[in-house]
Design an enzyme around this catalytic site. Structure first.
Site, PDB file in Angstrom:
ATOM      1  N   ASP A  72     -13.819  13.446   4.525  1.00  0.00           N
ATOM      2  CA  ASP A  72     -13.485  14.843   4.251  1.00  0.00           C
ATOM      3  C   ASP A  72     -13.978  15.335   2.887  1.00  0.00           C
ATOM      4  O   ASP A  72     -14.862  16.182   2.797  1.00  0.00           O
ATOM      5  CB  ASP A  72     -11.983  15.125   4.459  1.00  0.00           C
ATOM      6  N   ASP A  83      -1.976   3.074  -0.761  1.00  0.00           N
ATOM      7  CA  ASP A  83      -2.392   2.002   0.147  1.00  0.00           C
ATOM      8  C   ASP A  83      -3.893   1.795  -0.012  1.00  0.00           C
ATOM      9  O   ASP A  83      -4.556   2.562  -0.708  1.00  0.00           O
ATOM     10  CB  ASP A  83      -2.040   2.340   1.607  1.00  0.00           C
ATOM     11  N   ASP A 127      -7.576   1.299   1.925  1.00  0.00           N
ATOM     12  CA  ASP A 127      -8.332   1.443   3.167  1.00  0.00           C
ATOM     13  C   ASP A 127      -9.657   0.716   2.998  1.00  0.00           C
ATOM     14  O   ASP A 127     -10.284   0.772   1.938  1.00  0.00           O
ATOM     15  CB  ASP A 127      -8.599   2.926   3.458  1.00  0.00           C
TER      16      ASP A 127
HETATM   17  P1  ATP Z   1      -3.644   8.550   0.586  1.00  0.00           P
HETATM   18  O1  ATP Z   1      -3.477   8.294  -0.861  1.00  0.00           O
HETATM   19  O2  ATP Z   1      -2.715   9.573   1.110  1.00  0.00           O
HETATM   20  O3  ATP Z   1      -3.648   7.302   1.440  1.00  0.00           O
HETATM   21  P2  ATP Z   1      -6.378   8.721   1.432  1.00  0.00           P
HETATM   22  O4  ATP Z   1      -7.533   9.532   0.901  1.00  0.00           O
HETATM   23  O5  ATP Z   1      -6.525   7.244   1.358  1.00  0.00           O
HETATM   24  O6  ATP Z   1      -5.083   9.233   0.709  1.00  0.00           O
HETATM   25  P3  ATP Z   1      -5.983   8.355   4.241  1.00  0.00           P
HETATM   26  O7  ATP Z   1      -5.311   9.260   5.203  1.00  0.00           O
HETATM   27  O8  ATP Z   1      -5.404   7.018   3.949  1.00  0.00           O
HETATM   28  O9  ATP Z   1      -6.165   9.191   2.909  1.00  0.00           O
HETATM   29  O10 ATP Z   1      -7.465   8.177   4.766  1.00  0.00           O
HETATM   30  C1  ATP Z   1      -8.391   7.276   4.171  1.00  0.00           C
HETATM   31  C2  ATP Z   1      -9.749   7.922   4.081  1.00  0.00           C
HETATM   32  O11 ATP Z   1     -10.225   8.251   5.407  1.00  0.00           O
HETATM   33  C3  ATP Z   1      -9.792   9.235   3.326  1.00  0.00           C
HETATM   34  O12 ATP Z   1      -9.906   9.038   1.947  1.00  0.00           O
HETATM   35  C4  ATP Z   1     -11.013   9.893   3.912  1.00  0.00           C
HETATM   36  O13 ATP Z   1     -12.200   9.350   3.375  1.00  0.00           O
HETATM   37  C5  ATP Z   1     -10.941   9.477   5.374  1.00  0.00           C
HETATM   38  N1  ATP Z   1     -10.199  10.469   6.191  1.00  0.00           N
HETATM   39  C6  ATP Z   1      -8.893  10.436   6.520  1.00  0.00           C
HETATM   40  N2  ATP Z   1      -8.555  11.488   7.272  1.00  0.00           N
HETATM   41  C7  ATP Z   1      -9.685  12.203   7.444  1.00  0.00           C
HETATM   42  C8  ATP Z   1     -10.001  13.401   8.143  1.00  0.00           C
HETATM   43  N3  ATP Z   1      -9.071  14.068   8.806  1.00  0.00           N
HETATM   44  N4  ATP Z   1     -11.291  13.832   8.109  1.00  0.00           N
HETATM   45  C9  ATP Z   1     -12.242  13.135   7.441  1.00  0.00           C
HETATM   46  N5  ATP Z   1     -12.002  12.025   6.761  1.00  0.00           N
HETATM   47  C10 ATP Z   1     -10.749  11.545   6.756  1.00  0.00           C
HETATM   48 MG    MG Z   2      -5.153   5.804   2.126  1.00  0.00          MG
END
Ligand code: ATP
Ligand code: MG
Length: 430
Positions: free
Chosen positions: A140, A62, A64
């Protein structure tokens, strides 16, 4: 270089001509959001998994978006949007089946540079807005803090994330122990990204997991359910499972399975779990439907079976025993991870169907094939036969039977006893 030095590193800008992210690989919906925010005078960047996965040549799950517009401003710009979350207020913008998650840049909420914490150091609210640099260091892992700027299509790197993408390293931004205290789920995120991307978790972030793991006990059961599903549906669940065991985290997610593994686990049953995860990975990677029910049915099967055979030795019939054992095990399991009833019910159906596969005479097969969870139960049974837990002939018998009795609805099931990963619909369906 210590983590702290890395955090104070300066911004690196990679202009469009020096990186490989093309707008063609970004979803139209995400581009629409970015452009509209930009045209309205806001900063707007793609961030997180979208940027990370595109740099790795993968297809993002997805997209963001991060912006300096407040949730209310975003809400006004997009009619198809709604504000969600309390701990972190975000805006979801819907385009058909796709949802673009838009977050306002986060900043420090007080002079100590920390957010509102509970007594364990866990963040309970974090809605103070800041600038893009503050936003970057509150994310993170360094690889998750890369921004694709819609103004000039450059990549902004505030935390040396690009170096870590190159070396395939998962490095926590800031002090790993404090970051795990603020949000223990970051430990599970570390495992998920290491598993999914085949990255190494760096030493500091790994060591801190062993220290901070008990903090997972304080995470709400509903959030753990979401995380467990993400862990096992990430496309590399077999590696995730190895990492969860290696980091001794299984006990915070599926305590009964952890106990069983630490006892004297049966090799074929371990093999069954592994094969089921391989099967799930293949399905996820070919965009075939998967259900959390199947994952829980697999992970809890060794203990459910154990409990059921105890009940059987007390003269209970096998199906009733599996039903009761399943119910008891779920009652214990949901103390840690809350599991919606539709999934626990389906897992129980998968379990109680297993002895029914042995009945190949009379009206029984017709009845079983009509069960709503039949396809998932059938896959489950075939994996059991593949690893030698039940005779191979049972799987072959049912494969043939389906060919004869469901010529229209069911596409050809696997003939070799191996569940077919290419089918786009049917099994695991809830
Ligand atoms: P995915 O491919 O699973 O979507 P993602 O890295 O995009 O991985 P998301 O949960 O969609 O993960 O979150 C988007 C972004 O928000 C992350 O890449 C990170 O920068 C930030 N983020 C999400 N959860 C946390 C957390 N618990 N603590 C700090 N930053 C976070
Ligand atoms: Mg994501």
């Amino acid at each position: 270089m210590s983590n702290r030095e890395r955090d104070s590193s300066k911004l690196t800008i990679i202009p469009r001509k020096h990186h490989k992210i093309s707008r063609k690989s970004i979803s139209e919906a995400a581009l629409k959001v970015l452009y509209r925010l930009d045209k309205s005078g806001h900063r707007a960047c793609l961030v997180g998994g979208g940027v990370r996965d595109l740099l790795l040549g993968k297809h993002p799950k997805d997209f963001d978006v991060a912006t300096d517009a407040t949730p209310e401003q975003i809400r006004q710009l997009f009619r198809n949007s709604r504000i969600i979350g309390r701990r972190f207020r975000l805006v979801h913008i819907r385009f058909g089946r796709e949802i673009i998650e838009v977050a306002t840049f986060r900043g420090h909420s007080n002079d100590t540079g920390r957010s509102e914490l509970n007594t364990d150091g866990r963040i309970i609210r974090d809605n103070t807005f800041g600038d893009i640099e503050e936003d970057a260091i509150r994310r993170d892992f360094t690889i998750n803090a890369l921004y694709y700027d819609i103004r000039d299509f450059s990549i902004l790197d505030y935390t040396n994330g690009l170096v870590d993408i190159e070396s395939r390293t998962l490095r926590m931004i800031g002090d790993a122990e404090i970051r795990y205290q603020e949000d223990p789920v970051r430990m599970l995120r570390a495992i998920r990204f290491a598993g999914k991307l085949d990255f190494q978790i760096d030493r500091i972030a790994s060591d801190a997991i062993f220290k901070c793991a008990p903090l997972l006990e304080g995470v709400p059961a509903a959030r753990l359910f979401d995380e467990i599903v993400k862990l096992f549906h990430c496309g590399n669940a077999s590696r995730v499972f190895i990492l969860l065991r290696q980091f001794q985290l299984l006990k915070y997610l599926v305590p009964s399975l952890d106990n069983w593994i630490n006892g004297d686990p049966d090799a074929e049953m371990l093999d069954f779990i592994d094969q089921s995860l391989v099967n799930t990975d293949a399905r996820v990677n070919s965009q075939v439907h998967v259900s959390p029910a199947f994952i829980f049915a697999v992970l809890l099967w060794p203990v459910v079976q154990q409990r059921a055979s105890q009940l059987c030795s007390n003269k209970m019939k096998i199906i009733a025993a599996l039903d009761q054992a399943g119910g008891d095990i779920f009652t214990e399991q949901i103390k840690t991870v809350s599991i919606p009833r539709r999934y626990s019910q389906m897992a129980k159906d998968i379990w109680t169907s297993q002895p029914r596969f042995q009945r190949t005479k009379g009206k029984y097969p017709r009845k079983l094939i009509g069960y709503p969870s039949f396809r998932a139960a059938y896959d489950f049974m075939c994996i059991q036969s593949m690893v030698g837990l039940i005779p191979k002939e049972i799987c072959s018998w049912w494969t043939d039977y389906q060919l004869k009795h469901k010529p229209i609805e069911a596409t050809r099931p696997q003939s070799s006893g191996r569940p077919d990963h290419r089918r786009k619909r049917n099994s695991h369906a809830s």
